[in-house]
Design a protein around this motif. Structure first.
Motif, mmCIF file in Angstrom:
data_model
loop_
_atom_site.group_PDB
_atom_site.id
_atom_site.type_symbol
_atom_site.label_atom_id
_atom_site.label_comp_id
_atom_site.label_asym_id
_atom_site.label_seq_id
_atom_site.Cartn_x
_atom_site.Cartn_y
_atom_site.Cartn_z
ATOM 1 N N PRO A 35 0.581 -1.626 -0.493
ATOM 2 C CA PRO A 35 -0.144 -0.007 0.099
ATOM 3 C C PRO A 35 0.523 1.394 0.211
ATOM 4 O O PRO A 35 0.443 2.644 0.192
ATOM 5 C CB PRO A 35 -0.552 -0.446 1.461
ATOM 6 C CG PRO A 35 -0.597 -1.073 2.033
ATOM 7 C CD PRO A 35 1.604 -1.933 1.282
ATOM 8 N N LEU A 36 1.972 0.808 -0.572
ATOM 9 C CA LEU A 36 2.492 2.461 -0.196
ATOM 10 C C LEU A 36 3.270 2.837 -1.488
ATOM 11 O O LEU A 36 3.275 2.059 -2.517
ATOM 12 C CB LEU A 36 3.993 2.109 0.596
ATOM 13 C CG LEU A 36 5.590 3.170 0.515
ATOM 14 C CD1 LEU A 36 4.880 4.438 1.293
ATOM 15 C CD2 LEU A 36 6.425 2.562 1.348
ATOM 16 N N MET A 37 3.133 3.939 -2.462
ATOM 17 C CA MET A 37 3.457 5.008 -3.262
ATOM 18 C C MET A 37 4.597 5.711 -2.877
ATOM 19 O O MET A 37 4.264 6.563 -2.223
ATOM 20 C CB MET A 37 2.271 5.066 -4.756
ATOM 21 C CG MET A 37 1.574 3.834 -5.164
ATOM 22 S SD MET A 37 -0.063 4.741 -5.670
ATOM 23 C CE MET A 37 -1.433 3.353 -5.420
ATOM 24 N N LEU A 38 5.147 5.311 -4.207
ATOM 25 C CA LEU A 38 7.122 6.378 -3.680
ATOM 26 C C LEU A 38 7.074 7.356 -4.832
ATOM 27 O O LEU A 38 7.026 6.791 -6.205
ATOM 28 C CB LEU A 38 8.014 5.803 -3.279
ATOM 29 C CG LEU A 38 9.275 6.419 -2.257
ATOM 30 C CD1 LEU A 38 8.663 6.603 -0.469
ATOM 31 C CD2 LEU A 38 10.304 4.659 -2.520
ATOM 32 N N GLY A 39 7.401 8.494 -4.256
ATOM 33 C CA GLY A 39 7.713 9.617 -5.686
ATOM 34 C C GLY A 39 9.077 9.431 -5.410
ATOM 35 O O GLY A 39 9.686 8.992 -4.828
ATOM 36 N N THR A 40 9.829 10.136 -7.113
ATOM 37 C CA THR A 40 11.028 9.852 -7.519
ATOM 38 C C THR A 40 12.368 10.498 -7.310
ATOM 39 O O THR A 40 12.873 10.842 -8.071
ATOM 40 C CB THR A 40 11.646 9.098 -9.161
ATOM 41 O OG1 THR A 40 10.438 9.720 -9.392
ATOM 42 C CG2 THR A 40 9.880 7.802 -8.824
ATOM 43 N N VAL A 67 -1.265 4.631 0.595
ATOM 44 C CA VAL A 67 -0.553 6.521 0.670
ATOM 45 C C VAL A 67 0.726 6.731 -0.274
ATOM 46 O O VAL A 67 1.161 5.372 -0.649
ATOM 47 C CB VAL A 67 0.255 6.417 1.735
ATOM 48 C CG1 VAL A 67 -0.599 6.336 3.007
ATOM 49 C CG2 VAL A 67 1.528 5.442 2.353
ATOM 50 N N LEU A 68 0.944 7.678 -0.884
ATOM 51 C CA LEU A 68 2.048 8.567 -1.313
ATOM 52 C C LEU A 68 2.892 9.351 -1.195
ATOM 53 O O LEU A 68 1.883 10.247 -0.294
ATOM 54 C CB LEU A 68 0.900 8.486 -2.984
ATOM 55 C CG LEU A 68 2.209 8.959 -4.313
ATOM 56 C CD1 LEU A 68 1.257 8.691 -5.363
ATOM 57 C CD2 LEU A 68 2.821 10.305 -4.309
#
Ligand SMILES: CC(=O)[C@@H](O)[C@H](O)COP(=O)(O)O
Length: 256
Positions: free
Chosen positions: A11-16, A202-203
Protein backbone atom coordinates in the motif's frame (compact mmCIF):
# COMPACT_ATOMS: atom_id res chain seq x y z
CA UNK A 1 -7.75 -3.40 -3.32
CA UNK A 2 -7.82 -2.84 -7.07
CA UNK A 3 -6.49 0.32 -8.62
CA UNK A 4 -8.06 0.35 -12.08
CA UNK A 5 -8.11 -3.44 -12.10
CA UNK A 6 -4.53 -3.72 -10.86
CA UNK A 7 -4.03 -5.51 -7.55
CA UNK A 8 -1.14 -4.14 -5.50
CA UNK A 9 0.36 -6.05 -2.59
CA UNK A 10 2.08 -2.99 -1.12
CA UNK A 11 0.00 0.00 0.00
CA UNK A 12 2.99 2.32 -0.39
CA UNK A 13 3.53 4.45 -3.49
CA UNK A 14 6.72 6.44 -3.73
CA UNK A 15 7.77 9.63 -5.51
CA UNK A 16 11.09 9.72 -7.35
CA UNK A 17 12.16 13.37 -6.97
CA UNK A 18 14.80 15.00 -4.78
CA UNK A 19 16.90 11.94 -3.88
CA UNK A 20 20.60 12.53 -3.24
CA UNK A 21 21.55 10.16 -6.09
CA UNK A 22 20.01 7.66 -8.53
CA UNK A 23 21.60 4.82 -6.53
CA UNK A 24 19.91 5.98 -3.33
CA UNK A 25 16.62 6.37 -5.18
CA UNK A 26 16.87 2.79 -6.43
CA UNK A 27 17.83 1.43 -2.99
CA UNK A 28 15.01 3.37 -1.30
CA UNK A 29 12.40 2.09 -3.75
CA UNK A 30 13.61 -1.46 -3.16
CA UNK A 31 13.59 -1.04 0.63
CA UNK A 32 10.08 0.44 0.53
CA UNK A 33 8.58 -2.56 -1.28
CA UNK A 34 6.62 -0.06 -3.38
CA UNK A 35 5.20 -1.50 -6.57
CA UNK A 36 4.27 1.92 -7.93
CA UNK A 37 6.49 4.97 -8.32
CA UNK A 38 5.32 8.35 -9.49
CA UNK A 39 7.33 10.44 -11.91
CA UNK A 40 6.93 14.08 -12.77
CA UNK A 41 7.48 14.66 -16.46
CA UNK A 42 7.80 18.42 -16.21
CA UNK A 43 10.16 18.42 -13.24
CA UNK A 44 12.48 15.68 -14.45
CA UNK A 45 12.60 16.95 -18.00
CA UNK A 46 14.03 20.22 -16.69
CA UNK A 47 16.29 18.75 -13.99
CA UNK A 48 19.83 17.40 -13.84
CA UNK A 49 18.79 13.96 -14.93
CA UNK A 50 16.88 15.19 -17.93
CA UNK A 51 15.69 12.94 -20.69
CA UNK A 52 16.68 9.40 -21.45
CA UNK A 53 19.02 8.95 -18.47
CA UNK A 54 16.22 9.53 -15.99
CA UNK A 55 13.71 7.38 -17.81
CA UNK A 56 16.29 4.54 -17.90
CA UNK A 57 16.75 4.78 -14.13
CA UNK A 58 13.00 4.62 -13.62
CA UNK A 59 12.67 1.70 -16.05
CA UNK A 60 15.36 -0.23 -14.16
CA UNK A 61 13.39 0.00 -10.89
CA UNK A 62 11.04 -2.66 -12.22
CA UNK A 63 7.97 -1.02 -10.72
CA UNK A 64 4.76 0.18 -12.30
CA UNK A 65 5.00 3.89 -13.20
CA UNK A 66 2.34 6.42 -12.29
CA UNK A 67 3.31 9.53 -14.25
CA UNK A 68 2.11 12.78 -12.71
CA UNK A 69 1.31 16.29 -13.86
CA UNK A 70 3.11 17.99 -10.95
CA UNK A 71 3.76 21.65 -11.62
CA UNK A 72 0.74 22.09 -13.90
CA UNK A 73 -1.45 25.05 -13.12
CA UNK A 74 -4.01 24.94 -15.90
CA UNK A 75 -6.26 22.31 -17.43
CA UNK A 76 -4.46 22.71 -20.75
CA UNK A 77 -1.01 22.17 -19.22
CA UNK A 78 -2.20 19.12 -17.29
CA UNK A 79 -3.88 17.53 -20.32
CA UNK A 80 -0.83 18.16 -22.53
CA UNK A 81 1.48 16.70 -19.89
CA UNK A 82 -0.75 13.64 -19.58
CA UNK A 83 -0.53 13.10 -23.35
CA UNK A 84 3.28 13.27 -23.17
CA UNK A 85 3.31 10.86 -20.23
CA UNK A 86 1.23 8.30 -22.08
CA UNK A 87 3.67 8.45 -24.98
CA UNK A 88 6.79 8.19 -22.84
CA UNK A 89 5.62 5.48 -20.44
CA UNK A 90 2.98 3.68 -22.48
CA UNK A 91 0.53 3.65 -19.59
CA UNK A 92 -3.03 4.97 -19.31
CA UNK A 93 -2.39 5.82 -15.64
CA UNK A 94 -1.98 9.48 -14.76
CA UNK A 95 -1.74 11.17 -11.37
CA UNK A 96 -3.54 14.37 -12.12
CA UNK A 97 -2.41 17.53 -10.36
CA UNK A 98 -3.78 20.96 -11.24
CA UNK A 99 -2.33 23.35 -8.69
CA UNK A 100 -4.46 26.36 -7.78
CA UNK A 101 -2.71 28.18 -4.95
CA UNK A 102 0.96 28.93 -4.46
CA UNK A 103 1.45 28.89 -0.66
CA UNK A 104 -0.25 25.57 -0.08
CA UNK A 105 -0.03 24.04 -3.57
CA UNK A 106 -3.72 23.32 -3.00
CA UNK A 107 -5.42 21.68 -5.96
CA UNK A 108 -7.59 23.82 -8.21
CA UNK A 109 -10.53 21.47 -7.83
CA UNK A 110 -12.55 23.10 -10.61
CA UNK A 111 -9.72 22.65 -13.09
CA UNK A 112 -9.09 19.18 -11.70
CA UNK A 113 -12.64 17.99 -12.40
CA UNK A 114 -12.54 19.46 -15.91
CA UNK A 115 -9.16 17.90 -16.72
CA UNK A 116 -10.27 14.56 -15.22
CA UNK A 117 -13.35 14.54 -17.46
CA UNK A 118 -11.30 15.29 -20.59
CA UNK A 119 -8.70 12.65 -19.79
CA UNK A 120 -11.11 9.86 -18.83
CA UNK A 121 -13.00 10.48 -22.08
CA UNK A 122 -9.67 9.97 -23.85
CA UNK A 123 -9.16 6.61 -22.13
CA UNK A 124 -6.84 7.67 -19.31
CA UNK A 125 -7.15 6.09 -15.87
CA UNK A 126 -6.97 9.14 -13.66
CA UNK A 127 -5.66 9.33 -10.09
CA UNK A 128 -6.74 12.86 -9.09
CA UNK A 129 -4.80 14.73 -6.40
CA UNK A 130 -7.64 16.40 -4.53
CA UNK A 131 -8.77 17.73 -1.17
CA UNK A 132 -11.01 15.86 1.27
CA UNK A 133 -14.08 17.78 -0.04
CA UNK A 134 -17.00 15.37 -0.49
CA UNK A 135 -18.68 17.33 -3.26
CA UNK A 136 -15.49 17.49 -5.29
CA UNK A 137 -15.06 13.77 -4.72
CA UNK A 138 -18.55 13.14 -6.15
CA UNK A 139 -17.74 15.28 -9.19
CA UNK A 140 -14.48 13.46 -9.80
CA UNK A 141 -16.25 10.10 -9.65
CA UNK A 142 -18.94 11.42 -12.00
CA UNK A 143 -16.14 12.53 -14.35
CA UNK A 144 -14.98 8.92 -14.54
CA UNK A 145 -12.28 8.66 -11.85
CA UNK A 146 -12.20 5.29 -10.07
CA UNK A 147 -9.54 6.25 -7.52
CA UNK A 148 -9.28 9.38 -5.34
CA UNK A 149 -6.11 10.82 -3.83
CA UNK A 150 -6.94 13.31 -1.08
CA UNK A 151 -4.10 15.30 0.43
CA UNK A 152 -2.86 14.64 3.94
CA UNK A 153 -1.29 18.09 4.12
CA UNK A 154 0.35 20.48 1.64
CA UNK A 155 2.94 18.87 -0.62
CA UNK A 156 6.38 18.80 0.95
CA UNK A 157 5.15 20.05 4.34
CA UNK A 158 5.53 16.78 6.26
CA UNK A 159 2.67 17.82 8.54
CA UNK A 160 0.83 14.52 8.40
CA UNK A 161 -2.96 14.28 8.39
CA UNK A 162 -4.18 17.88 8.74
CA UNK A 163 -7.89 17.07 8.67
CA UNK A 164 -8.51 13.66 10.19
CA UNK A 165 -12.25 14.31 10.45
CA UNK A 166 -12.48 15.19 6.75
CA UNK A 167 -10.51 12.11 5.76
CA UNK A 168 -12.73 9.90 7.95
CA UNK A 169 -15.83 11.39 6.29
CA UNK A 170 -14.40 10.70 2.87
CA UNK A 171 -13.69 7.07 3.82
CA UNK A 172 -17.18 6.65 5.27
CA UNK A 173 -18.92 8.21 2.23
CA UNK A 174 -17.05 6.18 -0.35
CA UNK A 175 -16.47 2.76 1.22
CA UNK A 176 -15.90 1.05 -2.13
CA UNK A 177 -13.68 3.62 -3.84
CA UNK A 178 -9.91 3.08 -3.61
CA UNK A 179 -8.59 6.02 -1.59
CA UNK A 180 -4.92 7.02 -1.40
CA UNK A 181 -3.62 9.69 0.96
CA UNK A 182 -1.22 11.71 -1.15
CA UNK A 183 1.19 14.41 0.02
CA UNK A 184 2.18 15.97 3.30
CA UNK A 185 3.14 12.73 5.03
CA UNK A 186 6.23 13.39 7.16
CA UNK A 187 6.62 10.37 9.40
CA UNK A 188 5.89 6.65 9.26
CA UNK A 189 3.36 7.19 12.07
CA UNK A 190 1.38 9.49 9.73
CA UNK A 191 1.27 6.76 7.11
CA UNK A 192 0.22 4.19 9.71
CA UNK A 193 -2.55 6.53 10.86
CA UNK A 194 -3.85 6.87 7.29
CA UNK A 195 -3.98 3.08 6.98
CA UNK A 196 -5.68 2.78 10.38
CA UNK A 197 -8.39 5.14 9.08
CA UNK A 198 -9.03 2.62 6.33
CA UNK A 199 -7.23 4.24 3.42
CA UNK A 200 -6.05 1.81 0.78
CA UNK A 201 -2.61 3.28 0.20
CA UNK A 202 -0.39 6.30 0.81
CA UNK A 203 1.77 8.16 -1.68
CA UNK A 204 4.77 10.10 -0.44
CA UNK A 205 8.02 11.51 -1.65
CA UNK A 206 9.69 14.21 0.44
CA UNK A 207 9.69 12.31 3.73
CA UNK A 208 11.86 9.58 2.23
CA UNK A 209 13.92 11.58 -0.28
CA UNK A 210 14.87 14.24 2.27
CA UNK A 211 15.49 11.91 5.22
CA UNK A 212 19.04 11.67 6.57
CA UNK A 213 18.96 8.02 5.52
CA UNK A 214 16.40 7.65 2.73
CA UNK A 215 16.83 3.88 2.52
CA UNK A 216 16.27 3.41 6.25
CA UNK A 217 13.26 5.71 6.11
CA UNK A 218 11.81 3.84 3.14
CA UNK A 219 11.98 0.63 5.16
CA UNK A 220 10.38 2.38 8.14
CA UNK A 221 7.46 3.47 5.93
CA UNK A 222 7.10 -0.06 4.57
CA UNK A 223 6.73 -1.40 8.11
CA UNK A 224 4.39 1.43 9.12
CA UNK A 225 1.88 0.91 6.32
CA UNK A 226 1.78 -2.80 7.04
CA UNK A 227 1.24 -2.13 10.75
CA UNK A 228 -1.55 0.35 9.99
CA UNK A 229 -3.25 -1.99 7.56
CA UNK A 230 -3.07 -4.94 9.97
CA UNK A 231 -4.43 -2.76 12.78
CA UNK A 232 -7.38 -1.71 10.61
CA UNK A 233 -8.16 -5.31 9.69
CA UNK A 234 -7.86 -6.34 13.34
CA UNK A 235 -10.67 -3.90 14.33
CA UNK A 236 -9.25 -1.40 16.86
CA UNK A 237 -10.97 -0.90 20.23
CA UNK A 238 -13.26 2.11 20.67
CA UNK A 239 -11.67 4.96 22.67
CA UNK A 240 -13.42 5.57 26.05
CA UNK A 241 -14.00 8.73 28.05
CA UNK A 242 -13.32 7.04 31.40
CA UNK A 243 -10.66 4.72 32.77
CA UNK A 244 -11.37 1.03 32.81
CA UNK A 245 -9.00 -1.18 34.84
CA UNK A 246 -7.11 -3.57 32.61
CA UNK A 247 -5.43 -5.45 35.47
CA UNK A 248 -7.37 -7.82 37.77
CA UNK A 249 -7.89 -6.40 41.27
CA UNK A 250 -5.59 -7.89 44.01
CA UNK A 251 -7.34 -10.73 45.77
CA UNK A 252 -9.27 -11.70 42.66
CA UNK A 253 -6.29 -12.89 40.66
CA UNK A 254 -6.91 -15.61 38.14
CA UNK A 255 -4.20 -17.75 39.76
CA UNK A 256 -5.96 -17.78 43.14
C1 LIG B 1 5.77 13.15 -5.97
C2 LIG B 1 4.42 13.72 -6.01
O1 LIG B 1 3.58 13.34 -6.76
C3 LIG B 1 4.10 14.79 -5.06
O2 LIG B 1 3.39 15.78 -5.73
C4 LIG B 1 3.31 14.12 -3.99
O3 LIG B 1 2.11 14.69 -3.81
C5 LIG B 1 4.11 13.84 -2.78
O4 LIG B 1 4.07 14.80 -1.80
P1 LIG B 1 5.11 14.77 -0.57
O5 LIG B 1 6.43 15.12 -1.15
O6 LIG B 1 4.59 15.78 0.40
O7 LIG B 1 5.12 13.40 -0.01
Amino acid sequence: MLFYDVELASPLMLGTAQYPSPAILAAAVQASGAEVVTVSLRREASGNLAGQAFWSIIGALGTRVLPNTAGCRTVKEAVTTAHMAREVFGTPWIKLEVIGEEDTLQPDVFGLVEAARILTEEGFQVFPYTTEDLVVAERLLAAGCRVLMPWGAPIGSGRGLNNVFGLKMLRAHFPDVPLVVDAGIGLPSHAAAAMELGFDAVLLNTAVAKAGDPVGMAKAFALAVEAGRLARHSIPMEPREMASPSTPVIGKAMLA
